[in-house]
Scaffold this motif. Structure first.
Motif, PDB file in Angstrom:
ATOM      1  N   GLU A 270       3.366 -37.892   9.573  1.00 51.85           N
ATOM      2  CA  GLU A 270       4.162 -37.084  10.514  1.00 51.85           C
ATOM      3  C   GLU A 270       3.559 -37.126  11.911  1.00 51.85           C
ATOM      4  N   ASN A 271       2.233 -37.058  11.991  1.00 51.84           N
ATOM      5  CA  ASN A 271       1.578 -37.095  13.293  1.00 51.84           C
ATOM      6  C   ASN A 271       1.736 -38.469  13.946  1.00 51.84           C
ATOM      7  N   THR A 272       1.631 -39.527  13.148  1.00 57.23           N
ATOM      8  CA  THR A 272       1.826 -40.879  13.679  1.00 57.23           C
ATOM      9  C   THR A 272       3.258 -41.069  14.177  1.00 57.23           C
ATOM     10  N   LEU A 273       4.217 -40.546  13.433  1.00 65.30           N
ATOM     11  CA  LEU A 273       5.616 -40.640  13.841  1.00 65.30           C
ATOM     12  C   LEU A 273       5.843 -39.918  15.165  1.00 65.30           C
ATOM     13  N   ALA A 274       5.184 -38.772  15.334  1.00 68.71           N
ATOM     14  CA  ALA A 274       5.285 -38.053  16.608  1.00 68.71           C
ATOM     15  C   ALA A 274       4.783 -38.921  17.758  1.00 68.71           C
ATOM     16  N   GLY A 275       3.654 -39.618  17.530  1.00 67.63           N
ATOM     17  CA  GLY A 275       3.121 -40.501  18.564  1.00 67.63           C
ATOM     18  C   GLY A 275       4.056 -41.648  18.893  1.00 67.63           C
ATOM     19  N   VAL A 276       4.742 -42.178  17.874  1.00 64.37           N
ATOM     20  CA  VAL A 276       5.717 -43.254  18.101  1.00 64.37           C
ATOM     21  C   VAL A 276       6.840 -42.758  19.002  1.00 64.37           C
ATOM     22  N   TYR A 277       7.342 -41.564  18.702  1.00 67.30           N
ATOM     23  CA  TYR A 277       8.445 -41.025  19.511  1.00 67.30           C
ATOM     24  C   TYR A 277       7.995 -40.702  20.935  1.00 67.30           C
ATOM     25  N   GLU A 278       6.741 -40.282  21.078  1.00 66.00           N
ATOM     26  CA  GLU A 278       6.244 -40.016  22.427  1.00 66.00           C
ATOM     27  C   GLU A 278       6.256 -41.302  23.251  1.00 66.00           C
ATOM     28  N   LYS A 279       5.811 -42.404  22.655  1.00 69.17           N
ATOM     29  CA  LYS A 279       5.784 -43.679  23.381  1.00 69.17           C
ATOM     30  C   LYS A 279       7.187 -44.146  23.743  1.00 69.17           C
ATOM     31  N   GLN A 280       8.173 -43.736  22.947  1.00 66.36           N
ATOM     32  CA  GLN A 280       9.556 -44.112  23.232  1.00 66.36           C
ATOM     33  C   GLN A 280      10.232 -43.139  24.198  1.00 66.36           C
ATOM     34  N   GLY A 281       9.494 -42.117  24.637  1.00 65.75           N
ATOM     35  CA  GLY A 281      10.063 -41.147  25.562  1.00 65.75           C
ATOM     36  C   GLY A 281      11.004 -40.152  24.908  1.00 65.75           C
ATOM     37  N   ARG A 282      10.958 -40.029  23.589  1.00 61.06           N
ATOM     38  CA  ARG A 282      11.840 -39.099  22.866  1.00 61.06           C
ATOM     39  C   ARG A 282      11.079 -37.793  22.657  1.00 61.06           C
ATOM     40  N   GLU A 283      11.020 -36.985  23.705  1.00 57.43           N
ATOM     41  CA  GLU A 283      10.162 -35.805  23.719  1.00 57.43           C
ATOM     42  C   GLU A 283      10.534 -34.792  22.640  1.00 57.43           C
ATOM     43  N   GLY A 284      11.836 -34.570  22.452  1.00 65.89           N
ATOM     44  CA  GLY A 284      12.265 -33.609  21.448  1.00 65.89           C
ATOM     45  C   GLY A 284      11.846 -34.015  20.048  1.00 65.89           C
ATOM     46  N   ASP A 285      12.019 -35.298  19.720  1.00 65.73           N
ATOM     47  CA  ASP A 285      11.610 -35.788  18.405  1.00 65.73           C
ATOM     48  C   ASP A 285      10.089 -35.723  18.252  1.00 65.73           C
ATOM     49  N   ALA A 286       9.371 -36.048  19.315  1.00 69.47           N
ATOM     50  CA  ALA A 286       7.904 -35.981  19.257  1.00 69.47           C
ATOM     51  C   ALA A 286       7.455 -34.549  18.975  1.00 69.47           C
ATOM     52  N   ASP A 287       8.037 -33.574  19.685  1.00 67.60           N
ATOM     53  CA  ASP A 287       7.709 -32.167  19.452  1.00 67.60           C
ATOM     54  C   ASP A 287       7.931 -31.787  17.991  1.00 67.60           C
ATOM     55  N   HIS A 288       9.084 -32.187  17.466  1.00 64.22           N
ATOM     56  CA  HIS A 288       9.445 -31.836  16.086  1.00 64.22           C
ATOM     57  C   HIS A 288       8.405 -32.338  15.095  1.00 64.22           C
ATOM     58  N   TRP A 289       7.988 -33.600  15.243  1.00 66.76           N
ATOM     59  CA  TRP A 289       7.079 -34.170  14.257  1.00 66.76           C
ATOM     60  C   TRP A 289       5.648 -33.729  14.462  1.00 66.76           C
ATOM     61  N   PHE A 290       5.229 -33.458  15.708  1.00 68.07           N
ATOM     62  CA  PHE A 290       3.905 -32.865  15.906  1.00 68.07           C
ATOM     63  C   PHE A 290       3.823 -31.514  15.197  1.00 68.07           C
ATOM     64  N   ARG A 291       4.866 -30.712  15.361  1.00 66.63           N
ATOM     65  CA  ARG A 291       4.873 -29.394  14.716  1.00 66.63           C
ATOM     66  C   ARG A 291       4.927 -29.512  13.195  1.00 66.63           C
ATOM     67  N   ARG A 292       5.673 -30.478  12.687  1.00 63.13           N
ATOM     68  CA  ARG A 292       5.745 -30.655  11.238  1.00 63.13           C
ATOM     69  C   ARG A 292       4.397 -31.052  10.665  1.00 63.13           C
ATOM     70  N   ALA A 293       3.678 -31.912  11.366  1.00 59.95           N
ATOM     71  CA  ALA A 293       2.352 -32.314  10.890  1.00 59.95           C
ATOM     72  C   ALA A 293       1.421 -31.111  10.807  1.00 59.95           C
ATOM     73  N   ILE A 294       1.435 -30.271  11.845  1.00 68.56           N
ATOM     74  CA  ILE A 294       0.591 -29.072  11.846  1.00 68.56           C
ATOM     75  C   ILE A 294       1.009 -28.124  10.729  1.00 68.56           C
ATOM     76  N   ALA A 295       2.317 -27.979  10.505  1.00 68.47           N
ATOM     77  CA  ALA A 295       2.803 -27.098   9.444  1.00 68.47           C
ATOM     78  C   ALA A 295       2.373 -27.594   8.068  1.00 68.47           C
ATOM     79  N   THR A 296       2.423 -28.914   7.850  1.00 68.68           N
ATOM     80  CA  THR A 296       1.992 -29.483   6.570  1.00 68.68           C
ATOM     81  C   THR A 296       0.512 -29.206   6.336  1.00 68.68           C
ATOM     82  N   PHE A 297      -0.300 -29.424   7.370  1.00 71.45           N
ATOM     83  CA  PHE A 297      -1.732 -29.143   7.253  1.00 71.45           C
ATOM     84  C   PHE A 297      -1.979 -27.665   7.000  1.00 71.45           C
ATOM     85  N   HIS A 298      -1.289 -26.817   7.748  1.00 73.31           N
ATOM     86  CA  HIS A 298      -1.503 -25.370   7.624  1.00 73.31           C
ATOM     87  C   HIS A 298      -1.143 -24.888   6.225  1.00 73.31           C
TER      88      HIS A 298
END
Length: 716
Positions: A270-298
């Motif tokens: 999930e965190n890697t996917l967030a980084g992929v979307y950030e590089k593509q300029g898809r900020e909303g998708d990046a936010d979503h997957w960064f948060r999902r990664a943190i939620a999974t860990f938590h």
């Protein structure tokens, strides 16, 4: 069992069927059931393996088959690891090691130590992991257990990798691969290739590709779910490194659907996917997957019930929070970045105090209102290798600054501390580290800090070992920063926002004072001036407001029985130890019970873990002892030791020492401290006043070595 090790599962099952038909006696029947569990484990059928092993354990206990019990405890620990139930795994491996040692089973003991080390690695406790696994690897080599040695070298390399010792990690991995290939063991070969793939993805993607290709040929032959998930993650990481984000996205979207059985792979995907979307300029998708990664860990962290496991496990999630924080900074969303950074701070401490995790964070704690309520400036730091970050907040504004990276700042911190410990006159040095550190860490935000005002520091990494009092502001008149401000060390904005002002009233203040213990000369040196400090501190309280235990009565049992939660002040005058490997083994060294001749350390050490069990409401706990602040730093939690334990037990403020303290100067400082406290001054101003009295004296005690060790730490 031999067929299982050779991965001939059908032949193994056939042999087990023949064994069943022979109706063996009870002990042999238990071994047969255990073998069925091993086959199931090798096939990845973990629920089935657990049932077989538990059944075999009942039979082994009934027949008093201790060696078989040892093997079963280890197998049950391995199953717990597959489910990432770390507490169960540690408990089971400890049972195995105890039994193995009791019957002199050297190979079983080596295996138990190996598994303990790997479990510590999984929880992020790399110090204990390396300690345990290196011992096991030496034993494996000595007794010719080459297969175990292969796995241990891989695991040792993983802990070295996580500790950023990449050269040592590569050496360990390559030794492991060479031995595994010599044994023709597919399982171990796969493990070594996985490890080298991750390492080379950081150093040389072309070399990583070679190892990943080897894995792509081996993994499909094994039909092990965790290996298949790991391969997919590695393939996606390679595609990212090769500049093929769209191909990586396809693999990652499929992987996050399949990775739920292995949370650690899921949050990395999930965190890697967030980084992929950030590089593509898809900020909303990046936010979503960064948060999902943190939620999974938590969610996985919440499964841990023991604070001893929770602390190191939090290290595993640090990168998730920091990756998201840096993404937000790159998007110029610095206030949102501050929210995420603070979420990663003091999780274990906050949870222990039953402070709401999510409430204040929704409104960034109204940071300017918080600074106004505290009548202070808040400085929150985040050190990163290439560039560090500072948020400075006062009642009127919040500003964000980019600072030098940790590679520049941390060596300065080390040199500065060494200068203090060498008793140097820092003000006389033209090119002092005190000036350099002030310029690097404080000067950018100087306009937000009132002279004579209060400062709350929320620091991370090596800054937890730096006393900001000793920094030297720029100007024509060299002086320490303590001349300008009163400093308190805090753990998070969330905890600060839950703190309430508590004016100290002399009439109602009650003191618990434990000190001047009796030491055996062979254990610890006497403290000649401890009695003076006890007398000075107790003199500030009337007889009916003080409870004092000294000499043989200054024992851990006395503290536990004194109802410490009923006191406004708690003060210790004793030796203390800081345990870097296991910070909750840090302890205040008190008296042995009268007549005790044993070496049972629990009888005279008040451990940090014991402190946690007794709730406190004290306005201030003071540890007049060496290294009370601790030496082990956990990402997010800060330095953990005795101070942390008292804060988690509920103390509102704690004073602890960063290094060794003087038995001669400390009584003077503490006497001045309580004089100011009982005048109604808050702890930060009282401690500052006591330090300034020493700083302005004509004696040798004016040097930072004598007054700068003590720091104030805020709780809730």
């Amino acid at each position: 069992m031999a067929e299982t090790r050779l991965e001939n599962i059908q032949r193994a099952r056939q042999a087990l069927a023949e064994a069943k038909a022979l109706q063996p006696n009870s002990e042999l029947h238990a071994e047969m059931v255990a073998a069925e569990g091993s086959v199931a484990l090798d096939q990845g059928n973990f629920d089935e393996a657990e049932r077989f092993f538990q059944t075999a354990m009942e039979e082994a206990i009934h027949s008093d088959a201790k060696f078989l019990q040892t093997q079963l405890w280890m197998n049950l620990g391995v199953v717990a690891l597959q489910f990432e139930h770390y507490e169960d795994a540690l408990d089971r491996f400890h049972h195995a090691s105890t039994l193995a040692e009791s019957i002199g089973a050297r190979l079983a003991l080596e295996k138990a130590l190996s598994n303990l080390g790997w479990t510590y690695h999984q929880t992020g406790d790399f110090v204990r992991a390396l300690q345990s696994m290196k011992t096991a690897e030496r034993q494996a080599a000595a007794i010719g257990a080459t297969l175990d040695q292969v796995q241990l070298l891989t695991n040792i390399g993983m802990s070295q990798y996580q500790s950023n010792d990449l050269a040592a990690a590569r050496s360990s991995f390559e030794k492991s691969l060479t031995l595994a290939e010599g044994l023709h063991n597919t399982d171990k070969i796969v493990g070594a290739h996985v490890a080298l793939s991750y390492l080379f993805l950081r150093q040389n993607p072309a070399s990583a590709e070679q190892h990943i290709r080897e894995l792509a040929q081996l993994v499909p032959l094994r039909h092990v779910v965790s290996d298949e998930l790991e391969l997919s993650l590695l393939q996606s990481l390679l595609l990212v490194a090769q500049g093929q984000p769209q191909a990586a996205e396809t693999i990652l979207l499929d992987l996050v659907k399949r990775a739920e059985p292995v949370p650690s792979i899921q949050w990395e995907a999930e965190n890697t996917l967030a980084g992929v979307y950030e590089k593509q300029g898809r900020e909303g998708d990046a936010d979503h997957w960064f948060r999902r990664a943190i939620a999974t860990f938590h969610h996985q962290r919440l499964s841990l019930q023991s604070v001893e496991l929770e602390l190191p496990f939090l290290e595993n999630g640090t990168g998730l929070y920091l990756d998201y924080m840096e993404h937000l900074i790159r998007e110029h969303r610095t206030e949102d970045a501050l929210k995420i950074l603070d979420e990663s701070h003091a999780e274990a401490l906050t949870e222990g105090l039953s402070t709401p995790q999510g409430g204040p964070a929704k409104n960034i704690f109204a940071t300017r209102s918080l600074a106004a309520r505290l009548h202070a400036t808040i400085l929150m730091y985040c050190l990163r290798p290439r560039a560090s970050f500072l948020w400075a907040i006062n009642a009127d504004e919040m500003q964000f600054y980019t600072l030098a990276g940790s590679e520049i700042i941390l060596p300065l911190v080390d040199r500065h501390t060494q200068s203090i410990l060498a008793s140097k006159d820092l003000l006389a040095q033209q090119d002092s580290t005190g000036r350099q550190l002030f310029d690097a860490l404080v000067k950018p935000a100087a306009s937000l800090i009132d002279r004579g005002g209060r400062v709350f520091l929320i620091a991370d990494n090596g800054l937890g070992h730096l006393n900001f009092d000793t920094l030297i502001p720029a100007g024509d008149h060299p002086h320490y920063w303590i001349e300008d401000v009163a400093i308190t060390n805090a753990r998070s904005l969330r905890l600060l926002s839950s703190a309430k002002a508590r004016p100290i009233r002399e009439a109602s203040a009650k003191m618990l004072l434990i000190g001047n213990p009796v030491y055996r000369p062979a254990d610890y040196p006497a403290l000649p001036n401890a009695g003076v400090e006890v007398a000075d501190v107790s003199s500030h309280f009337s007889i009916d407001k003080r409870t004092v235990f000294t000499g043989a009565n200054a024992s851990p049992a006395t503290y536990a029985l004194s109802n410490p939660g009923s006191f406004s002040f708690i003060h210790f005058v004793a030796h203390a130890t800081a345990n870097e490997i296991n910070p909750l083994d840090s302890a205040i060294i008190l008296s042995r019970p009268p007549g005790s001749l044993t070496d049972n350390t629990a009888s005279y050490k008040l451990y940090a873990r014991d402190i946690l069990r007794l709730p406190l409401r004290a306005d201030l706990v003071t540890l007049s002892s060496c290294y009370g602040s601790g030496t082990r730093n956990y990402s997010g939690e800060g330095v953990v030791g005795l101070v942390w334990a008292f804060l988690r037990a509920g103390a509102h403020s704690v004073i602890g020492a960063l290094w060794e303290v003087s038995d001669v100067s400390t009584p003077q400082l503490m006497d001045n401290l309580y004089t100011q406290l009982l005048k109604g001054n808050p702890p930060d101003e009282a401690l500052r006043s006591a330090k300034l009295t020493m700083l302005h004296s004509d004696s040798v005690f004016r040097k930072p070595l004598y007054w700068a060790s003590f720091q104030l730490y805020a709780g809730r």
